[in-house]
Design a protein around this motif. Structure first.
Motif, PDB file in Angstrom:
ATOM      1  N   VAL A 290       0.809  -1.295   0.264  1.00 34.52           N
ATOM      2  CA  VAL A 290       0.001   0.027  -0.073  1.00 34.52           C
ATOM      3  C   VAL A 290       0.970   1.270  -0.127  1.00 34.52           C
ATOM      4  CG1 VAL A 290      -1.942   1.251   1.161  1.00 34.52           C
ATOM      5  CG2 VAL A 290      -1.772  -1.323   1.279  1.00 34.52           C
ATOM      6  N   SER A 291       1.609   1.379   1.021  1.00 40.45           N
ATOM      7  CA  SER A 291       2.366   2.775   1.227  1.00 40.45           C
ATOM      8  C   SER A 291       3.813   2.841   0.851  1.00 40.45           C
ATOM      9  CB  SER A 291       2.027   3.442   2.574  1.00 40.45           C
ATOM     10  OG  SER A 291       2.015   2.496   3.548  1.00 40.45           O
ATOM     11  N   ASP A 292       4.341   1.984   0.331  1.00 38.90           N
ATOM     12  CA  ASP A 292       5.908   1.655   0.202  1.00 38.90           C
ATOM     13  C   ASP A 292       6.165   2.622  -0.713  1.00 38.90           C
ATOM     14  OD1 ASP A 292       5.690   0.028   2.247  1.00 38.90           O
ATOM     15  OD2 ASP A 292       7.324  -1.512   1.541  1.00 38.90           O
ATOM     16  N   VAL A 293       7.492   3.082  -0.817  1.00 39.21           N
ATOM     17  CA  VAL A 293       8.270   4.064  -1.605  1.00 39.21           C
ATOM     18  C   VAL A 293       8.533   3.444  -3.106  1.00 39.21           C
ATOM     19  CG1 VAL A 293       9.709   5.618  -2.041  1.00 39.21           C
ATOM     20  CG2 VAL A 293       8.921   5.713   0.091  1.00 39.21           C
ATOM     21  N   THR A 294       8.047   4.065  -4.155  1.00 41.33           N
ATOM     22  CA  THR A 294       8.472   3.703  -5.552  1.00 41.33           C
ATOM     23  C   THR A 294       9.280   5.057  -5.961  1.00 41.33           C
ATOM     24  OG1 THR A 294       6.437   4.776  -6.405  1.00 41.33           O
ATOM     25  CG2 THR A 294       6.401   2.424  -5.989  1.00 41.33           C
ATOM     26  N   ALA A 295       9.875   4.798  -7.203  1.00 46.79           N
ATOM     27  CA  ALA A 295      10.561   6.055  -7.776  1.00 46.79           C
ATOM     28  C   ALA A 295       9.823   6.898  -7.704  1.00 46.79           C
ATOM     29  CB  ALA A 295      11.390   5.501  -8.891  1.00 46.79           C
ATOM     30  N   ASN A 296       8.629   6.947  -8.282  1.00 47.06           N
ATOM     31  CA  ASN A 296       7.711   8.003  -8.655  1.00 47.06           C
ATOM     32  C   ASN A 296       7.557   8.845  -7.430  1.00 47.06           C
ATOM     33  OD1 ASN A 296       5.671   9.411 -10.385  1.00 47.06           O
ATOM     34  ND2 ASN A 296       4.185   8.577  -8.750  1.00 47.06           N
ATOM     35  N   ASP A 297       7.332   8.022  -6.276  1.00 44.20           N
ATOM     36  CA  ASP A 297       6.934   8.689  -4.911  1.00 44.20           C
ATOM     37  C   ASP A 297       8.323   9.207  -4.535  1.00 44.20           C
ATOM     38  OD1 ASP A 297       4.459   7.198  -4.720  1.00 44.20           O
ATOM     39  OD2 ASP A 297       5.370   5.606  -3.858  1.00 44.20           O
ATOM     40  N   PHE A 298       9.170   8.741  -4.550  1.00 45.09           N
ATOM     41  CA  PHE A 298      10.586   9.143  -4.091  1.00 45.09           C
ATOM     42  C   PHE A 298      10.805  10.824  -4.792  1.00 45.09           C
ATOM     43  CE2 PHE A 298      14.563   9.087  -2.048  1.00 45.09           C
ATOM     44  CZ  PHE A 298      15.681   9.935  -2.879  1.00 45.09           C
ATOM     45  N   HIS A 299      10.761  10.985  -6.266  1.00 45.18           N
ATOM     46  CA  HIS A 299      10.879  12.078  -6.868  1.00 45.18           C
ATOM     47  C   HIS A 299       9.781  13.161  -6.847  1.00 45.18           C
ATOM     48  CE1 HIS A 299      14.770  10.553  -8.098  1.00 45.18           C
ATOM     49  NE2 HIS A 299      14.135   9.242  -8.857  1.00 45.18           N
ATOM     50  N   TRP A 300       8.410  12.425  -6.929  1.00 50.25           N
ATOM     51  CA  TRP A 300       7.483  13.563  -6.484  1.00 50.25           C
ATOM     52  C   TRP A 300       7.638  14.249  -5.370  1.00 50.25           C
ATOM     53  CZ3 TRP A 300       3.520  13.629  -2.902  1.00 50.25           C
ATOM     54  CH2 TRP A 300       2.532  14.441  -2.949  1.00 50.25           C
ATOM     55  N   THR A 301       7.947  13.548  -3.952  1.00 49.06           N
ATOM     56  CA  THR A 301       8.066  13.840  -2.569  1.00 49.06           C
ATOM     57  C   THR A 301       8.870  15.126  -2.592  1.00 49.06           C
ATOM     58  OG1 THR A 301       7.482  11.858  -1.636  1.00 49.06           O
ATOM     59  CG2 THR A 301       8.292  13.267  -0.367  1.00 49.06           C
ATOM     60  N   ILE A 302      10.244  14.837  -3.340  1.00 47.68           N
ATOM     61  CA  ILE A 302      11.113  16.009  -3.557  1.00 47.68           C
ATOM     62  C   ILE A 302      10.779  17.168  -4.056  1.00 47.68           C
ATOM     63  CG2 ILE A 302      13.530  16.445  -4.299  1.00 47.68           C
ATOM     64  CD1 ILE A 302      14.493  13.888  -3.128  1.00 47.68           C
ATOM     65  N   LYS A 303      10.301  16.757  -5.376  1.00 48.04           N
ATOM     66  CA  LYS A 303       9.495  18.000  -6.083  1.00 48.04           C
ATOM     67  C   LYS A 303       8.376  18.684  -5.460  1.00 48.04           C
ATOM     68  CE  LYS A 303      11.178  16.882 -10.875  1.00 48.04           C
ATOM     69  NZ  LYS A 303      12.109  15.821 -10.417  1.00 48.04           N
ATOM     70  N   GLN A 304       7.619  18.138  -4.574  1.00 48.67           N
ATOM     71  CA  GLN A 304       6.608  18.530  -3.785  1.00 48.67           C
ATOM     72  C   GLN A 304       7.319  19.521  -2.904  1.00 48.67           C
ATOM     73  OE1 GLN A 304       3.730  18.020  -5.134  1.00 48.67           O
ATOM     74  NE2 GLN A 304       2.419  18.870  -3.519  1.00 48.67           N
ATOM     75  N   THR A 305       8.363  19.036  -2.125  1.00 47.46           N
ATOM     76  CA  THR A 305       8.828  20.031  -0.899  1.00 47.46           C
ATOM     77  C   THR A 305       9.378  20.986  -1.822  1.00 47.46           C
ATOM     78  OG1 THR A 305      10.759  18.424  -1.155  1.00 47.46           O
ATOM     79  CG2 THR A 305       9.157  18.108   0.433  1.00 47.46           C
ATOM     80  N   MET A 306      10.243  20.928  -2.899  1.00 47.15           N
ATOM     81  CA  MET A 306      10.815  22.295  -3.672  1.00 47.15           C
ATOM     82  C   MET A 306       9.687  23.285  -3.698  1.00 47.15           C
ATOM     83  SD  MET A 306      13.175  20.400  -6.002  1.00 47.15           S
ATOM     84  CE  MET A 306      13.846  21.710  -7.106  1.00 47.15           C
ATOM     85  N   ALA A 307       8.700  22.717  -4.258  1.00 47.88           N
ATOM     86  CA  ALA A 307       7.222  23.701  -4.756  1.00 47.88           C
ATOM     87  C   ALA A 307       6.408  24.524  -3.518  1.00 47.88           C
ATOM     88  CB  ALA A 307       6.410  22.920  -5.676  1.00 47.88           C
ATOM     89  N   THR A 308       6.490  23.863  -2.523  1.00 50.36           N
ATOM     90  CA  THR A 308       5.541  24.227  -1.485  1.00 50.36           C
ATOM     91  C   THR A 308       6.204  25.908  -0.910  1.00 50.36           C
ATOM     92  OG1 THR A 308       7.228  23.121   0.309  1.00 50.36           O
ATOM     93  CG2 THR A 308       5.003  22.278   0.035  1.00 50.36           C
ATOM     94  N   ASN A 309       5.137  26.651  -0.430  1.00 48.18           N
ATOM     95  CA  ASN A 309       5.515  27.963  -0.343  1.00 48.18           C
ATOM     96  C   ASN A 309       5.906  28.182   1.162  1.00 48.18           C
ATOM     97  OD1 ASN A 309       3.415  27.856   1.229  1.00 48.18           O
ATOM     98  ND2 ASN A 309       1.755  29.016  -0.072  1.00 48.18           N
TER      99      ASN A 309
END
Ligand SMILES: O=P(O)(O)OC[C@@]1(O)O[C@H](CO)[C@@H](O)[C@@H]1O
Ligand SMILES: [Mn+2]
Length: 448
Positions: A290-309
């Motif tokens: 269910v919640s284990d990290v995939t490559a998509n999750d890993f890179h999405w998470t970093i991109k998401q943190t970069m984009a937060t205000n």
């Protein structure tokens, strides 16, 4: 004779023990997870139509049919069947099944409620992958993505607090003593440990995001850490004995969203404090538990943190992205992590991965499933040492950071497990307790 010497390899946990946590998982939680996967596909029908036309609808229908068949096989304890999708790992899975059939000498006996829990639970997630893979164009759809994304977005307050803490420590790193650095290490290690509570398999998909400030809750959680080998980890990372500083850390990841953030924060601290020079992250090559990290999750998470205000979250995200660009951090997803094997079989089943891990100065294994694979998911006596339960798996000094969510726990003082069972029968599956458990076959100060 000490428990260790007497420890023969005990049987595997399985659902044949009626009423056990394994039994309740196979009987209730796994079918619930499957039902939620089917519902997710139903709910996204229009999306498939929009994106792929009637081919997408047909693929969604066929996938649901395969998953409904899988659920029926599970609920009626049918024999486990070979995979048919021809993916690179299918052959390994089918040989594994063949081996079990030979051991049982009966094809029927390799089934959901009779075979090892570790095997059938991993097999369920691989059958979900097969159902999707057999139905292009939705083959690479992540049926768990909605849950992981929602969990991340719901834990933003906790992410803010953690990234703010990380930046505050970073500002004063130069003037911190080694003892102060160790105390910050312990805190961030425990945040990563308790981040493992946020797991969508144990909650069968229900929201399980981090709502509170993880640093503030550490002292109240301290009494529930049954084994704390953080000092051995620190010695391994900072002692002059091991090869010259700074070193390589490997983190075998578990869950996405908040738990992944806690792992990135811990790794960032160790890099900017100059304690490690390289961090290799190991995730899953397809959606898992269910919640284990995939490559998509890993890179999405970093991109998401970069984009937060939020200034500190985005500052961390930008730094994390630069670590990836510079090769200080790297992401790997060897197929072995999504096989059913106990880790004592890694050297034979995945010699390339075992050799890669031998180049690490410390391998951190996050979460409960990794702990089950480290120890073989067997009925070990609680007083058997962690080292004994690894049965020779020791590519490098290693440490398990695990909140307890399955009926297996080793390395406790004699009698400790029995005392816990007498007052809290579910102490091994409630995720209320945790361990930071270290093993090294080479570290002189840690005799096992
Ligand atoms: O590895 P994680 O995410 O910490 O936990 C995985 C888990 O939720 O799934 C299995 C039960 O379904 C157990 O290993 C554990 O409860
Ligand atoms: Mn997990």
């Amino acid at each position: 004779m000490a428990a260790d010497q007497a420890a023969q390899v005990p049987p595997s946990l399985s659902a044949k023990v009626v009423g056990s946590f394994a039994y309740l998982t196979v009987k209730d939680r796994m079918p619930t997870i499957l039902t939620k996967v089917i519902d997710t596909l139903h709910r996204n029908k229009d999306k498939f139509l929009e994106e792929y036309g009637k081919e997408g609808i047909e693929a969604e229908k066929q996938t649901i049919a395969l998953l409904s068949k899988l659920r029926n096989e599970m609920q009626t304890d049918k024999p486990v069947v070979p995979l048919t999708d021809g993916l690179p790992d299918a052959e390994i899975w089918n040989r594994y099944l063949q081996r079990h059939r030979q051991v049982e000498e009966d094809q029927e006996a390799v089934s959901w409620f009779k075979s090892p829990w570790l095997y059938v639970e991993c097999y369920m997630y691989r059958r979900i992958q097969e159902a999707l893979w057999l139905n292009p164009p939705i083959s690479d759809y992540d049926v768990f993505n909605e849950g992981k994304t929602l969990s991340f977005l719901e834990s933003q307050q906790a992410v803010m607090a953690l990234c703010t803490y990380l930046e505050e420590v970073k500002k004063k790193t130069e003037e911190l003593s080694k003892k102060e650095l160790f105390l910050h290490f312990k805190k961030l290690l425990q945040v990563s440990l308790w981040g493992n509570k946020c797991d969508l398999s144990i909650s069968a998909g229900k929201d399980n995001s981090q709502k509170t400030d993880a640093i503030d809750s550490l002292s109240s959680l301290q009494p529930f850490i049954l084994v704390d080998d953080s000092d051995l980890m620190w010695s391994t990372l900072t002692s002059a004995e091991t090869q010259g500083p700074p070193r390589r850390l490997d983190i075998v990841l578990d869950n996405a969203s908040f738990e992944l953030i806690t792992d990135l924060v811990l790794a960032d601290f160790l890099v900017y404090a100059g304690i490690v020079r390289e961090v290799r992250f190991h995730g899953k090559s397809f959606p898992w538990f269910v919640s284990d990290v995939t490559a998509n999750d890993f890179h999405w998470t970093i991109k998401q943190t970069m984009a937060t205000n939020h200034r500190w979250i985005s500052k961390c995200g930008v730094r994390w992205q630069s670590y990836l660009k510079e090769g200080v951090w790297s992401y790997h997803d060897h197929p072995f992590w999504t096989l059913p094997h106990e880790f004592c079989e890694m050297a034979a089943a995945a010699p390339d991965l075992y050799a890669a891990l031998q180049g690490s100065d410390l391998v951190v294994f996050k979460g409960d499933l990794n702990y089950r694979k480290l120890t073989g998911d067997r009925y070990w006596d609680h007083a058997v040492s962690f080292g004994t339960s690894l049965r020779g798996f020791s590519p490098a000094p290693l440490c398990a950071l695990r909140t307890l969510k399955a009926n297996i726990q080793v390395g406790l003082q004699p009698g400790r497990g029995e005392r816990l069972s007498s007052v809290e029968p579910d102490w091994m599956s409630s995720s209320k307790y945790a361990v930071i458990q270290f093993h090294s076959s080479t570290t002189p100060w840690q005799q096992d």
